[in-house]
Design a protein around this motif. Structure first.
Motif, mmCIF file in Angstrom:
data_model
loop_
_atom_site.group_PDB
_atom_site.id
_atom_site.type_symbol
_atom_site.label_atom_id
_atom_site.label_comp_id
_atom_site.label_asym_id
_atom_site.label_seq_id
_atom_site.Cartn_x
_atom_site.Cartn_y
_atom_site.Cartn_z
ATOM 1 N N ILE A 95 0.590 -1.362 -0.060
ATOM 2 C CA ILE A 95 -0.494 -0.129 -0.036
ATOM 3 C C ILE A 95 0.851 0.946 0.361
ATOM 4 O O ILE A 95 0.854 2.091 -0.580
ATOM 5 N N SER A 96 1.272 1.081 0.844
ATOM 6 C CA SER A 96 2.763 2.942 0.642
ATOM 7 C C SER A 96 3.228 2.559 -0.771
ATOM 8 O O SER A 96 3.604 3.959 -0.833
ATOM 9 N N ASN A 97 3.690 2.131 -1.470
ATOM 10 C CA ASN A 97 4.050 2.102 -2.741
ATOM 11 C C ASN A 97 3.298 2.980 -3.711
ATOM 12 O O ASN A 97 4.006 3.313 -4.822
ATOM 13 N N ALA A 98 2.374 1.410 -3.428
ATOM 14 C CA ALA A 98 1.248 2.038 -4.272
ATOM 15 C C ALA A 98 0.905 3.806 -3.862
ATOM 16 O O ALA A 98 0.318 4.997 -5.384
ATOM 17 N N GLN A 99 0.190 4.111 -2.595
ATOM 18 C CA GLN A 99 0.259 5.482 -2.896
ATOM 19 C C GLN A 99 1.120 6.513 -3.281
ATOM 20 O O GLN A 99 0.959 8.234 -3.514
ATOM 21 N N ILE A 100 2.193 6.058 -3.514
ATOM 22 C CA ILE A 100 3.032 6.906 -3.945
ATOM 23 C C ILE A 100 3.727 6.649 -5.281
ATOM 24 O O ILE A 100 4.443 7.460 -6.142
ATOM 25 N N LYS A 101 2.577 5.685 -5.543
ATOM 26 C CA LYS A 101 2.514 5.969 -7.460
ATOM 27 C C LYS A 101 4.227 5.004 -8.320
ATOM 28 O O LYS A 101 4.883 5.660 -8.880
ATOM 29 N N SER A 102 4.638 4.417 -6.531
ATOM 30 C CA SER A 102 5.577 4.030 -7.680
ATOM 31 C C SER A 102 6.056 2.711 -8.301
ATOM 32 O O SER A 102 5.163 1.978 -8.254
ATOM 33 N N ASP A 103 6.911 2.273 -9.340
ATOM 34 C CA ASP A 103 6.704 1.799 -10.007
ATOM 35 C C ASP A 103 7.905 0.149 -10.195
ATOM 36 O O ASP A 103 8.338 -0.290 -10.269
ATOM 37 N N GLU A 104 8.004 0.571 -8.795
ATOM 38 C CA GLU A 104 9.442 -0.485 -7.720
ATOM 39 C C GLU A 104 8.343 -2.188 -7.985
ATOM 40 O O GLU A 104 9.912 -2.715 -8.117
ATOM 41 N N PHE A 105 7.291 -2.292 -7.801
ATOM 42 C CA PHE A 105 6.754 -3.476 -8.011
ATOM 43 C C PHE A 105 6.001 -3.211 -9.030
ATOM 44 O O PHE A 105 5.271 -2.722 -9.580
ATOM 45 N N SER A 106 6.612 -4.890 -9.787
ATOM 46 C CA SER A 106 5.689 -4.684 -10.986
ATOM 47 C C SER A 106 4.462 -6.114 -10.902
ATOM 48 O O SER A 106 3.010 -5.497 -10.887
ATOM 49 N N VAL A 107 5.034 -6.884 -10.022
ATOM 50 C CA VAL A 107 3.507 -8.223 -9.934
ATOM 51 C C VAL A 107 3.440 -7.969 -8.867
ATOM 52 O O VAL A 107 4.179 -7.821 -7.720
ATOM 53 N N LEU A 108 2.036 -8.683 -7.484
ATOM 54 C CA LEU A 108 2.418 -8.863 -6.358
ATOM 55 C C LEU A 108 1.301 -9.310 -5.579
ATOM 56 O O LEU A 108 0.254 -10.196 -6.431
ATOM 57 N N ASN A 109 1.837 -10.036 -4.957
ATOM 58 C CA ASN A 109 1.432 -11.658 -4.499
ATOM 59 C C ASN A 109 0.254 -11.412 -3.435
ATOM 60 O O ASN A 109 0.342 -11.010 -2.702
ATOM 61 N N LEU A 110 -0.901 -11.354 -3.660
ATOM 62 C CA LEU A 110 -1.635 -10.599 -2.765
ATOM 63 C C LEU A 110 -2.839 -11.393 -2.068
ATOM 64 O O LEU A 110 -3.179 -12.899 -2.439
ATOM 65 N N ASP A 111 -2.708 -12.075 -0.844
ATOM 66 C CA ASP A 111 -4.337 -12.241 -0.395
ATOM 67 C C ASP A 111 -5.159 -12.249 -1.228
ATOM 68 O O ASP A 111 -5.369 -11.427 -1.421
ATOM 69 N N VAL A 112 -5.952 -13.206 -1.001
ATOM 70 C CA VAL A 112 -7.245 -13.265 -1.995
ATOM 71 C C VAL A 112 -8.095 -12.054 -1.581
ATOM 72 O O VAL A 112 -8.738 -11.813 -1.989
#
Length: 440
Positions: A95-112
């Motif tokens: 979430i922290s990464n997404a809130q600053i619109k970072s492109d650091e992560f490409s694919v996310l392994n999400l809990d369902v």
């Protein structure tokens, strides 16, 4: 499926993250989800290196899976970014990464259960379903977890259902049938403890520390007693006689010693180790435990001595909480075409079969549950398929972080003995809290 959590973690951290989530959602407009690619599930463009963000790989097999991709795609290499073991901390970092619109992560392994939250906040990209033709070959319940408002935002790669691990050798010695209900399990343990070799064994443990695993175990206790936490209508309905019966069974388990005091600190791994060391007769955990507990390298004292059964309920068959992980593409990622192909690769029947063979994790491909070779290696696959098919999801809500925290606080307060919260009061307070968090 593991939800490990650090003992030093403070509840306020989750509250801060949840507040930031709400702020971001408010600034982001409606909850339709999707960004530039997400709105119409359009073309996924860009090729090149990508980064895969995932929880700590305690199985040791993820490296093999990624190596298989990298050997075939020298110009589109995948680098794995391992996040903490704690599911709460994984979610917070993503979430922290997404809130600053970072492109650091490409694919996310999400809990369902994170899919709805991430999609609503436009942190992941809507996927064009026609680019993922194998979805119809997966277990339907797993595909449902990858959608938000009937639109695809992820692809299910592993599933999970809770299972009852038990010491078959000791039950056989005591002449006891595998229990199908909670009272039968209590009675079975009493008979085993009457044996010389069973005198010192503890009866039962699940995951009862104040973290995501407690949300799962609490939900299973409530569902297994005929209750619900959140109904099919999306409204909280936890202040009921059925839910009270389920929670009371757990509370009484701690009070009577049927559940050992140490279990209030158990996450998946401490419980697994207690079972493998021969300290538990019954243990609720996920399929990944099977391969580890059956190792013959000396790490397990019960290899060949245990078996697996469906979860027991209060007066009949139990109900598992649906677990598993979905792979999604960050809305802010570069090289989304590569990211999509990587997800297709990792979710393929071939790769899922290879993963089952190495880790005993539950696949999402329906055909693998009927594979003769796999069933010989993993006899639990048939009951697991039925468990997943009838499993109930945790609340699929946008404010999931706040909701699961409320559930954990209420359940933990009642379970912690001595001096725990009265179960009825705990459920009344939880109902009030959930009413404020879940709006239709």
């Amino acid at each position: 499926m593991r939800f490990e959590r650090s003992h030093t973690r403070k509840a306020v951290a989750l509250a801060v993250v949840s507040s930031l989530v709400l702020l971001t959602a408010a600034c982001g407009g409606d909850e339709g989800g999707g960004g530039s690619n997400g709105a119409a599930g359009g073309a996924l463009e860009g090729r090149g290196p990508i980064k895969f963000a995932t929880g700590k790989d305690t199985s040791g097999n993820l490296t093999n899976q990624v190596k298989a991709w990298n050997s075939q795609h020298p110009d589109e290499q995948v680098t794995v970014t391992e996040l903490p073991e704690s599911a709460d901390q994984q979610r917070a970092q993503m979430i922290s990464n997404a809130q600053i619109k970072s492109d650091e992560f490409s694919v996310l392994n999400l809990d369902v259960v994170w899919t709805a939250e991430f999609a609503a906040n436009r942190w992941i990209t809507q996927l064009p379903e026609d680019q993922f033709p194998d979805l119809g070959k997966l277990l339907p319940t797993t595909v449902d977890t990858a959608k938000y408002r009937d639109k695809l935002y992820a692809v299910p790669v592993t599933s999970d259902g809770g299972l009852l691990y038990y010491r078959k050798d000791l039950l056989d010695k005591a002449g006891v049938e595998v229990p199908k209900t909670w009272p039968e399990m209590v009675a079975a343990c009493a008979k085993v403890k009457a044996l010389p070799e069973g005198k010192a064994i503890n009866c039962y443990a699940g995951q009862f520390e104040k973290y995501e695993g407690l949300t799962v175990n609490f939900s299973e206790a409530v569902n297994g007693a005929g209750g619900v936490v959140v109904g099919d209508d999306g409204k909280p309905n936890v202040d009921t006689p059925e839910a009270l019966a389920g929670l009371t069974a757990l509370v009484e388990g701690f009070k009577t010693g049927f559940i050992p005091k140490a279990a209030i600190t158990y996450q998946e791994e401490p419980g697994r180790r207690a079972f493998q060391e021969g300290n538990l007769l019954f243990h609720r955990n996920w399929p990944y435990v099977y391969a580890l507990a059956n190792k013959t390298d000396g790490s397990s004292k019960i290899a060949g001595k245990f078996a697996v059964a469906p979860l027991p309920g209060l007066s009949g068959p139990g109900v598992s909480t649906l677990g598993g992980h979905n792979y999604a593409i960050s809305e802010f990622a570069k090289n989304k075409a590569t990211a999509a192909d990587f997800i297709k690769f990792m979710s393929s029947e071939e790769r899922q079969k290879a993963n089952v063979e190495k880790t005993s994790q539950a696949p999402t491909w329906a055909s693998l549950y009927d594979d003769p070779a796999l069933n010989k290696q993993f006899p639990y696959l048939a009951p697991l398929k039925a468990s997943i098919a009838s499993a109930k999801s945790r609340p699929k809500v946008v404010k999931y972080g706040d909701v699961t925290t409320a559930i954990q606080e209420a359940a933990y307060g009642a379970l912690k003995q001595p001096g725990g919260t009265d179960p009825k009061q705990a459920l009344t307070d939880l109902q009030t809290k959930l009413n404020t968090l879940i709006t239709q």
